[in-house]
Design a protein around this motif. Sequence first.
Motif, PDB file in Angstrom:
ATOM      1  N   SER A 216      40.320  16.129  81.517  1.00  0.00           N
ATOM      2  CA  SER A 216      39.946  17.530  81.291  1.00  0.00           C
ATOM      3  C   SER A 216      38.521  17.621  80.761  1.00  0.00           C
TER       4      SER A 216
ATOM      5  N   THR B  29      36.836  28.104  81.925  1.00  0.00           N
ATOM      6  CA  THR B  29      37.107  29.469  82.382  1.00  0.00           C
ATOM      7  C   THR B  29      35.952  30.406  82.052  1.00  0.00           C
TER       8      THR B  29
ATOM      9  N   CYS C 128      39.732  22.025  89.538  1.00  0.00           N
ATOM     10  CA  CYS C 128      40.585  21.808  88.364  1.00  0.00           C
ATOM     11  C   CYS C 128      42.051  22.121  88.643  1.00  0.00           C
TER      12      CYS C 128
ATOM     13  N   THR D 180      42.668  19.401  75.996  1.00  0.00           N
ATOM     14  CA  THR D 180      42.756  19.930  77.357  1.00  0.00           C
ATOM     15  C   THR D 180      42.610  21.446  77.373  1.00  0.00           C
TER      16      THR D 180
ATOM     17  N   HIS E  91      44.533  19.030  88.564  1.00  0.00           N
ATOM     18  CA  HIS E  91      44.692  18.501  87.207  1.00  0.00           C
ATOM     19  C   HIS E  91      45.529  19.435  86.344  1.00  0.00           C
ATOM     20  N   MET E  92      45.331  20.731  86.470  1.00  0.00           N
ATOM     21  CA  MET E  92      46.099  21.689  85.686  1.00  0.00           C
ATOM     22  C   MET E  92      47.575  21.660  86.069  1.00  0.00           C
ATOM     23  N   THR E  93      47.870  21.471  87.349  1.00  0.00           N
ATOM     24  CA  THR E  93      49.258  21.378  87.791  1.00  0.00           C
ATOM     25  C   THR E  93      49.952  20.179  87.172  1.00  0.00           C
TER      26      THR E  93
ATOM     27  N   TYR F 293      39.541  23.642  79.128  1.00  0.00           N
ATOM     28  CA  TYR F 293      39.755  24.627  80.186  1.00  0.00           C
ATOM     29  C   TYR F 293      39.399  26.040  79.738  1.00  0.00           C
TER      30      TYR F 293
ATOM     31  N   THR G 141      50.550  20.657  83.385  1.00  0.00           N
ATOM     32  CA  THR G 141      51.682  21.533  83.104  1.00  0.00           C
ATOM     33  C   THR G 141      53.003  20.786  83.227  1.00  0.00           C
TER      34      THR G 141
END
Length: 271
Positions: free
Chosen positions: A61, A164, A183, A156, A186-188, A160, A191
């Motif tokens: 991240s 954003t 991104c 992280t 990586h965000m998936t 982000y 989560t």
Amino acid sequence: MYFFLRNFSFVEIWFTTVTVPKLLAGFLVGSRTISFVGCMAQCYFYFLLGATEFLLLGVMSFDRYQAVCNPLRYPALMTRKFCLRLVCGTWVAAFFTILGPLIMVTGLPYCNSNVINHFFCDRTPLVNLACTNTEWVENINLLLAGVLILGSLVLTVISYCLITVAVLRIPSAQGRLKAFSTCASHMTVVTIVYGSHIFMHVRTTHTYTERTDKVVALMTSVVAPSLNPFIYTLRNEKVKEALRDAARKRGLFGTKEFQEKRTGFHRIIVG
């Protein structure tokens, strides 16, 4: 990005190898026994690789933050030497974080039973087999799990949030979409991994349920590592382009003959 992805894939392969082969042996051969040393080794490497995975996701991240917020300075900031130090730091930090709790779990007197209601040697089922007061061990494990998981998650989230803010300042919609797409994969993964592990480890044995814990553990050790390659490849434009080029070279599509047949077939349908 690809340097960290290679290391992340390496960790995921060994993370799955710690539990899945023994699980499959239990199904195929019927052997459900494991030695005490083997059980402790499985427990240690499971949490070592899991902790390394959390720290590596936090580092990734940070890498995405540098790529989006400092694109012109990115090659100078994220040099190969610096990236190698970050990866080595994750392994060293995970090693010393997990070593202490494992020594405490190994030193407990186990006299209640030798049956673990789980498909691998997880920390909580092992502690439940001890015939002594284990509250202090549970509190230390909970504290370290919270610091490790939530600490890397905070890194992280901060990364982000800054990404954003930087992306929203981009004037063009196409530029914002391109920045967010770097991104998305990586965000998936973040989560899926953090959601399941926080539910599994950042809690006491009073809220522990064996059936739910086994389902969540199966997701973290089998399902999530199996989905990660698809998440990172199918959402990567360079991978898609490489697959299309390979298909064209093999004549699967994109050739002149294929386009003529496709056009002719389309005209027949329309007519």
